[in-house]
Design a protein around this motif. Structure first.
Motif, PDB file in Angstrom:
ATOM      1  N   LYS A   2     -28.358   8.249   8.488  1.00 33.41           N
ATOM      2  CA  LYS A   2     -27.601   9.188   7.659  1.00 33.41           C
ATOM      3  C   LYS A   2     -27.463   8.621   6.247  1.00 33.41           C
ATOM      4  N   ALA A  21     -30.738  17.785  -3.234  1.00 28.31           N
ATOM      5  CA  ALA A  21     -30.618  17.534  -1.791  1.00 28.31           C
ATOM      6  C   ALA A  21     -31.566  18.418  -0.998  1.00 28.31           C
ATOM      7  N   ILE A  22     -31.718  19.671  -1.440  1.00 29.17           N
ATOM      8  CA  ILE A  22     -32.647  20.603  -0.774  1.00 29.17           C
ATOM      9  C   ILE A  22     -34.074  20.051  -0.846  1.00 29.17           C
ATOM     10  N   ARG A  25     -34.490  16.903   1.368  1.00 27.78           N
ATOM     11  CA  ARG A  25     -34.510  17.249   2.792  1.00 27.78           C
ATOM     12  C   ARG A  25     -35.938  17.507   3.275  1.00 27.78           C
ATOM     13  N   LYS A  26     -36.761  18.088   2.398  1.00 33.55           N
ATOM     14  CA  LYS A  26     -38.151  18.410   2.760  1.00 33.55           C
ATOM     15  C   LYS A  26     -38.969  17.155   3.059  1.00 33.55           C
ATOM     16  N   LEU A  28     -37.598  14.315   4.343  1.00 38.37           N
ATOM     17  CA  LEU A  28     -36.954  13.518   5.387  1.00 38.37           C
ATOM     18  C   LEU A  28     -37.419  13.971   6.767  1.00 38.37           C
ATOM     19  N   THR A  33     -30.635  12.368   8.322  1.00 41.41           N
ATOM     20  CA  THR A  33     -29.659  13.389   7.939  1.00 41.41           C
ATOM     21  C   THR A  33     -29.079  13.094   6.569  1.00 41.41           C
ATOM     22  N   LEU A  34     -28.955  14.128   5.768  1.00 40.54           N
ATOM     23  CA  LEU A  34     -28.339  14.014   4.450  1.00 40.54           C
ATOM     24  C   LEU A  34     -26.906  14.533   4.557  1.00 40.54           C
ATOM     25  N   LEU A  56     -29.015  22.367   7.923  1.00 40.95           N
ATOM     26  CA  LEU A  56     -29.908  21.246   7.633  1.00 40.95           C
ATOM     27  C   LEU A  56     -29.140  20.021   7.134  1.00 40.95           C
ATOM     28  N   PHE A  57     -27.854  20.210   6.807  1.00 40.14           N
ATOM     29  CA  PHE A  57     -27.058  19.132   6.217  1.00 40.14           C
ATOM     30  C   PHE A  57     -25.758  18.930   6.979  1.00 40.14           C
ATOM     31  N   LYS A 289     -33.414  14.085  -5.919  1.00 41.85           N
ATOM     32  CA  LYS A 289     -34.327  13.981  -4.768  1.00 41.85           C
ATOM     33  C   LYS A 289     -34.861  12.552  -4.651  1.00 41.85           C
TER      34      LYS A 289
END
Length: 312
Positions: A2, A21-22, A25-26, A28, A33-34, A56-57, A289
């Motif tokens: 995390k 963050a979006i 996430r792509k 990870l 987990t973010l 997703l978060f 990012k």
């Protein structure tokens, strides 16, 4: 794994941080987990506008913020519910493996030293930056602002910290450590640098290659350049201006494009007991990012354990 992200820190927060963050996430994996720390309602609104699922978060809600102009120590003590304070509490308790913020740099330094504390043996943590090389590749410059005044043993430790970062995160084997000075000769410099040179020359903790000058910064004589935080911050701010100047002049150049801070995300604070990354106050989504991905790389490379072993 995390990773905690302060979504309230930075000049363009929370929009830029949530959009960053979006994007992060792509890159990870499903088991990474973010955790977004800040105003949950606003964050979910931005996610909805971007057609991205909040599932997703993870979210840790707080609306209090440490401003850029606030006194770091007072703010950390007086604002326990601020996003930076909450992030460090979670890091200390092991709820997250790394913490990143583009907020108040002083608060990030103080928060790190108050919560997860410095690794035993490390006198002072240092902040780093990436320096692009003319012929490709990169160098690491430290300290770039955590320690305006230093002693020779601080600079010696910065050499160790920089070497471990170069090896672990950037895959540079047997990195060459140079002392940033006003001349190549051994006796050059002010009292600090004159006293530091023989200490570095005699150490077996890293591969010391002598002094370099400002004009050598983008060449290939070194992998890590060590200096006090005052000098390093002046160099960093000057180097950052190169990219801005090329944009203003309408110049398109691959080398100067690599001065764009967004590519590197942020500065790791080396010497703390957990991975902590500080982003630029003007961080864009791209920079956020890359700050998250740098945090991930610091965890995956076991950098903190390697630093602990070196200072054991």
């Amino acid at each position: 794994m995390k990773i905690g992200l302060d979504i309230m820190g930075g000049d363009y927060a929370p929009k830029a941080t949530v959009l960053g963050a979006i994007e992060a996430r792509k890159s990870l994996s499903p088991d990474q987990t973010l955790v977004l720390i800040g105003d949950e309602g606003v964050a979910k609104e931005i996610l909805q506008q971007s057609n991205v699922s909040a599932d997703l978060f993870e979210f840790v809600h707080t609306t209090e913020v440490i401003g850029m102009g606030e006194h770091p120590t007072k703010a950390i003590v007086q604002k326990p519910n601020a996003s930076i304070s909450v992030g460090f509490k979670m890091l200390k308790e092991g709820q997250i493996a790394a913490f990143a913020s583009a907020g108040n740099t002083g608060a990030m330094l103080v928060g790190g030293m108050f919560s997860v504390k410095t690794i035993p043996g490390v006198v002072r943590p240092a902040m780093t930056t990436i320096v692009p090389k003319l012929k490709g590749g990169l160098g690491i410059l430290l300290d770039v602002g955590a320690n305006a005044d230093c002693k020779p043993d601080n600079l010696l430790q910065f050499g160790v910290l920089g070497s471990l970062l170069a090896e672990s995160v950037y895959g540079i084997e047997n990195p060459r450590v140079a002392l940033m000075n006003i001349g190549e000769e051994e006796e050059k410099g002010n009292m600090l640098y004159q006293a530091t040179y023989p200490v570095m020359k005699d150490t077996n903790m890293f591969n010391f290659v002598g002094n370099i000058e400002g004009r050598d910064l983008f060449g290939d004589q070194f992998d890590i350049a060590v200096c006090d935080g005052f000098t390093g911050n002046v160099i960093l701010k000057l180097a950052e201006s190169f990219y801005v100047i090329t944009l203003k002049k309408g110049l398109k150049d691959e080398f100067f494009d690599r001065f764009n801070y967004e590519q590197y995300g942020g500065s790791p604070i080396l010497g703390l007991n957990a991975p902590v990354v500080v982003g630029h106050g003007i961080s864009s989504p791209e920079a956020i990012k890359n700050m998250v991905l740098l945090s991930k790389n610091m965890v995956e490379s076991n950098l903190i354990d390697k630093i602990k072993q070196a200072f054991h």
